[in-house]
Design an enzyme around this catalytic site. Structure first.
Site, PDB file in Angstrom:
ATOM      1  CD  GLN A 259      -1.219  -4.673   9.962  1.00 41.52           C
ATOM      2  OE1 GLN A 259      -0.887  -3.600   9.467  1.00 41.52           O
ATOM      3  NE2 GLN A 259      -0.465  -5.750   9.896  1.00 41.52           N
TER       4      GLN A 259
ATOM      5  CG  ASP B 134       1.105  -1.268  12.093  1.00 42.45           C
ATOM      6  OD1 ASP B 134       2.037  -1.812  12.691  1.00 42.45           O
ATOM      7  OD2 ASP B 134       1.032  -1.183  10.857  1.00 42.45           O
TER       8      ASP B 134
ATOM      9  CG  HIS C  36       5.834   1.850  12.668  1.00 43.00           C
ATOM     10  ND1 HIS C  36       4.504   1.938  12.278  1.00 43.00           N
ATOM     11  CD2 HIS C  36       6.366   0.811  11.968  1.00 43.00           C
ATOM     12  CE1 HIS C  36       4.266   0.997  11.364  1.00 43.00           C
ATOM     13  NE2 HIS C  36       5.374   0.303  11.166  1.00 43.00           N
TER      14      HIS C  36
END
Length: 674
Positions: free
Chosen positions: A418, A420, A422
Site C-alpha cells: 500500500q 499508505d 497518515h
C-alpha cells in the site's frame, strides 16, 4: 453511458487509445485532436472510446500526441496530422442502467426470458435468482454443467419467446398463496427466497400464461419490446448458492442486452479490446510479473521488467511525498497479536487475517494494515500543538487472507504494498490537510495520464464513534476541500466508516472503466484506542485528528490498471526497456556494445539484441512493445550514428548517438515522444 466513435469507412475498427503516445500531464482537457472528434460527449454518466484503424495515422520525427483516454483529446500539431485522417465519425452511444430505465427493463426481462428458455430446454432445471448487472444480466440454475452448445440452444429458445410478443403481467398474492404456488412446481430455492422477502403483498411477474417468477420488477410490457439481435449469451460459470461454499454449486449464465444491434456491436468491440488489454495475459507476454503455484496463490513475483516499472513508480511517489512535507517510514511486517487487539482488527477484521504464529511463547501476527505502526511511531515521544501537522508515509507491504476463488491477477491478491500515509493534525487543520492530499493526488495521478475522476463523499453512518460536533466539523472540512478544489462529487449519506467520514476517488482508464484508487479517511477511533495525545496551548492534553490516505491504493493493483490502461504500451518514461539496439550483422556487435554502455551510462534503459535476421529482430521488438529501436549497419558504424525506428512514430532517421540520448532524456523529462 458509454460513447464510442467508429469510422464509417472502417470494416475493422480498433481503439485509438491503443495508438496512445505518452501523456503530457499539463495538457488541457480542452485541447484538440483532429477536427472530427473535437466535440466529444463526456459527463459522469457517459464516457467515450474512439475507434480508428491504425493505418489512418502517419508520424513524423516531431513530437505528436493522441488521445490518452476516451473522453479527452490532447494537442497535435496540424502539420503532423495525416492527410488521410478520418473525415467522418459515427458516434455510438451506449447507455447505462442508470441513464436508461428502458435498458434496465430490457435486461431484467431478458433474465426472466432466459430462465423460461432454460426450463423449456432443460425441464428439470431449478431456478434461483436473476438480476440485471452493469452490461447485461445473469441467472443461476441448479442444473448439470452447461456447454457452449447448450447456450446456443437456450438463445434459440429465447428468440422464440421474444418473437411471440408475450405480455409481462404483474400480480400481487399473499405469502401463503406464493408458498402454495412455489411448492406446487417444486422450486426449493424460490421457497428460500420467499422466506427472505419481508414486505407484503408478494409480487409475481408472468410471461404470458406459461412461466412466472417472484419479482418486484421493473420489466418491459411484452417480450416483443426486446430486440433479439441485441441480446447475446456470453458465458457460463459455477457459482455457489448464496455465495456459500457449503451450499450447492449452481450454473450461472451471463448475457448482455442492449437497445439495438449497433449498441451490441459497439459493446462487443469494447469487450474485445478489454480482453486484448487483460493484464494477466500481457503480464506473461511482456514478462512483467507472475504468480507461482509453488509459492501459493495471490502472491506476486515482480520480474525484472515489472520491477523496473515499480521502481520508477516508487521513486516518483517518494519524490512527490518528500516535496509535500511527508516523512518516509519503514516498519515491520509482523507484530505481537496484542497490537491488533488494541487496534480492533482482531475483533472486526479477523476473517481477513492470517493465523497467528507463536514465537518464544508470544503470539505474533502478519500485518493486514500499517496504521498501528505509524501510531506507535507517533507515540514514541510527547507532542506539542506546535508540532502539527505531522505527515508520515510508507510503501508498506500487508498480508490479507482472500478465498482462492476470489483471487484475480494483480487486482485481488494476498500480499500487496500500500502507498499508505497518515496525517496527525489539529481540528482547524483538517480542511487544509485534505486539500493538500487532493492536490498531491492530482499531481501523482496526472503523471500517469489519469485526469478524470469519480469522487464520492461518505458521511456518518447510524453507528459511529466520536462526538457529533467533530463529525460535523470533519465532514464540512471534506466538503469545503472538494469545493475549493473545484471537483464535482456525489454524497453517500450514511456511507462513511464507523470511525469517520471519507472521500473515495475512482480513476477512469483508456476504456472508460472506473477503478477505485485513492481514499481519504478521517479517523476518530484509533486515536482513542491507542490513547494518543498532544499538549495544547493551555498545557492541557488533547487528542489529535488522524487522517488515513492512499493515492495509488496498492502498487500491485495500480500496476495492473496501468498495464490495461496502456495495453502494455507504456510511455517512454515508464517503459521498462526504452530502446533496443539491433545490429544488422555480427560485424557491428562491438560498436553496438559501446553504444549500449554509453546509453546506460546516461541513464537510458537499453538492451542489445542479436542472433536473428534484422526483420525478425524488429518484429520481436514490436511484439515486446519496445518504444525505440536503434538499427546499426556498416554505415552507422562508419559515421558513429544509429538509425532510429519508433514504435509510434515510424522511421525517425539517422542521428548521432549523443543526439539520440539527448532526445530520449528530453522526452522522459517532459513526458513527450521522441
Amino acid at each position: 453511458m458509454l460513447v464510442l466513435h467508429k469510422m464509417a469507412s472502417s470494416s475493422r475498427p480498433i481503439f485509438l487509445s491503443s495508438l496512445r503516445l505518452p501523456p503530457k500531464p499539463l495538457i488541457s482537457s480542452s485541447s484538440v485532436l483532429f477536427n472530427p472528434i473535437t466535440k466529444q460527449l463526456y459527463n459522469q454518466k457517459s464516457r467515450s472510446i474512439c475507434l480508428f484503424k491504425k493505418s489512418h495515422y502517419r508520424f513524423s520525427s516531431s513530437p505528436v500526441a493522441v488521445a490518452t483516454d476516451p473522453g479527452t483529446a490532447v494537442a497535435a500539431e496540424e502539420s503532423n496530422a495525416s492527410a488521410d485522417a478520418p473525415k467522418e465519425v459515427e458516434r455510438v452511444v451506449l447507455p447505462s442502467n442508470e441513464s436508461s430505465e428502458t435498458l434496465l427493463r430490457i435486461r431484467h426481462t431478458c433474465a426472466h426470458v432466459m430462465a423460461m428458455a432454460v426450463q423449456k430446454v432443460f425441464p428439470d432445471a431449478k431456478v434461483t435468482i436473476g438480476p440485471w448487472i452493469e452490461h447485461g444480466f445473469y441467472y443461476d440454475f441448479d442444473i448439470e454443467p452447461l456447454t457452449d452448445k447448450d447456450l446456443k440452444k437456450i438463445k434459440k429458445e429465447m428468440d422464440r419467446i421474444i418473437g411471440r410478443n408475450l405480455p409481462l403481467v404483474r400480480e400481487e398474492v399473499t405469502r401463503d398463496e406464493a408458498h402454495k404456488r412455489i411448492t406446487s412446481i417444486n422450486e426449493p430455492y424460490k421457497l428460500e427466497i420467499l422466506q427472505s422477502i419481508k414486505q407484503e403483498p408478494i409480487t409475481i411477474y408472468h410471461i404470458g400464461n406459461e412461466w412466472w417468477d417472484l419479482c418486484a420488477g421493473p420489466h418491459v410490457e411484452t417480450t416483443g419490446n426486446i430486440n433479439r439481435r441485441a441480446v447475446q449469451l456470453e458465458s457460463v460459470a459455477g457459482a455457489y448458492w448464496r455465495g456459500d461454499v457449503n451450499k450447492p454449486m449452481l450454473q450461472r449464465i451471463y448475457g448482455t442486452a442492449w437497445e439495438n444491434e449497433e449498441q451490441l456491436k459497439a459493446y462487443l468491440h469494447f469487450k474485445e479490446e478489454a480482453k486484448r488489454r487483460d493484464h494477466r495475459r500481457l503480464g506473461q507476454d511482456l514478462d512483467l510479473f507472475s504468480i507461482q503455484d509453488d509459492a501459493g496463490g495471490g502472491l506476486v513475483f515482480w520480474h525484472p521488467k515489472g520491477a523496473i516499472v515499480r521502481h520508477i513508480i516508487e521513486d516518483l511517489w517518494k519524490k512527490i511525498h518528500t516535496q509535500s512535507g511527508y516523512d518516509l517510514l519503514y516498519t515491520p511486517h509482523v507484530a505481537k497479536a496484542d497490537l491488533w487487539s488494541i487496534s480492533g482488527h482482531l475483533d472486526f477484521y479477523k476473517e481477513n487475517m492470517y493465523d497467528q504464529m507463536k514465537i518464544e511463547d508470544e503470539l505474533y501476527q502478519l500485518r493486514p494494515m500499517n496504521c498501528p505502526y505509524h501510531i506507535l511511531i507517533y507515540k514514541r515521544k510527547p507532542h506539542s500543538y506546535r508540532d502539527f501537522p505531522i505527515r508520515v508515509a510508507e510503501l508498506g507491504t500487508v498480508y490479507r487472507y482472500e478465498l482462492s476463488g476470489s483471487l484475480h491477477g494483480l487486482f485481488r491478491v494476498r500480499g500487496f504494498t500500500q502507498d499508505d500515509a497518515h496525517i496527525f493534525c489539529l481540528e482547524d487543520q483538517i480542511k487544509d490537510e485534505i486539500k493538500g492530499v487532493l492536490d498531491l493526488t492530482e499531481q501523482m495521478l496526472n503523471q500517469f495520464g489519469f485526469d478524470k475522476y469519480e469522487v464520492n463523499l461518505s458521511t456518518r453512518p447510524e453507528k459511529a464513534v466520536g462526538d457529533d460536533d467533530i463529525w460535523v466539523k470533519a465532514t464540512s472540512a471534506l466538503k469545503d476541500a472538494l469545493t475549493d478544489k473545484g471537483w464535482e462529487y456525489e454524497v453517500d449519506e450514511g456511507g462513511g466508516a464507523f470511525y469517520g467520514p471519507k472521500i473515495d476517488l475512482k480513476i477512469e482508464d483508456a476504456l472508460g472503466r472506473k477503478w477505485q484508487c485513492s481514499t481519504i479517511q478521517v479517523d476518530f477511533n484509533l486515536p482513542q484506542r491507542f490513547d494518543i495525545t498532544y499538549i495544547d496551548s493551555n498545557s492541557e492534553r488533547k487528542r489529535p485528528i488522524m487522517i488515513h490516505r492512499a493515492v495509488l491504493g496498492s502498487l500491485e493493483r495500480f500496476f495492473g490498471v496501468l498495464i490495461e490502461h496502456y495495453a502494455g504500451d507504456f510511455p517512454l518514461w515508464l517503459s521498462p526497456i526504452q530502446a533496443r539496439i539491433l545490429p544488422v550483422t555480427d560485424t557491428q556487435l562491438e560498436y553496438c556494445k559501446g553504444v549500449m554502455e554509453k546509453m546506460k551510462g546516461s541513464g537510458v534503459r537499453v538492451e542489445l539484441c542479436t542472433g536473428e535476421r534484422l526483420p525478425k529482430l524488429i518484429r520481436n521488438g514490436e511484439k515486446m512493445k519496445i518504444p525505440l529501436m536503434a538499427v546499426v549497419g556498416p554505415k552507422e558504424v562508419e559515421t558513429g550514428c544509429v538509425t532510429v525506428r519508433s514504435r509510434f512514430g515510424g522511421e525517425l532517421g539517422t542521428m548521432a548517438v549523443d543526439d539520440f540520448i539527448g532526445r530520449i532524456k528530453d522526452a522522459v523529462e517532459n513526458r513527450t515522444f521522441v
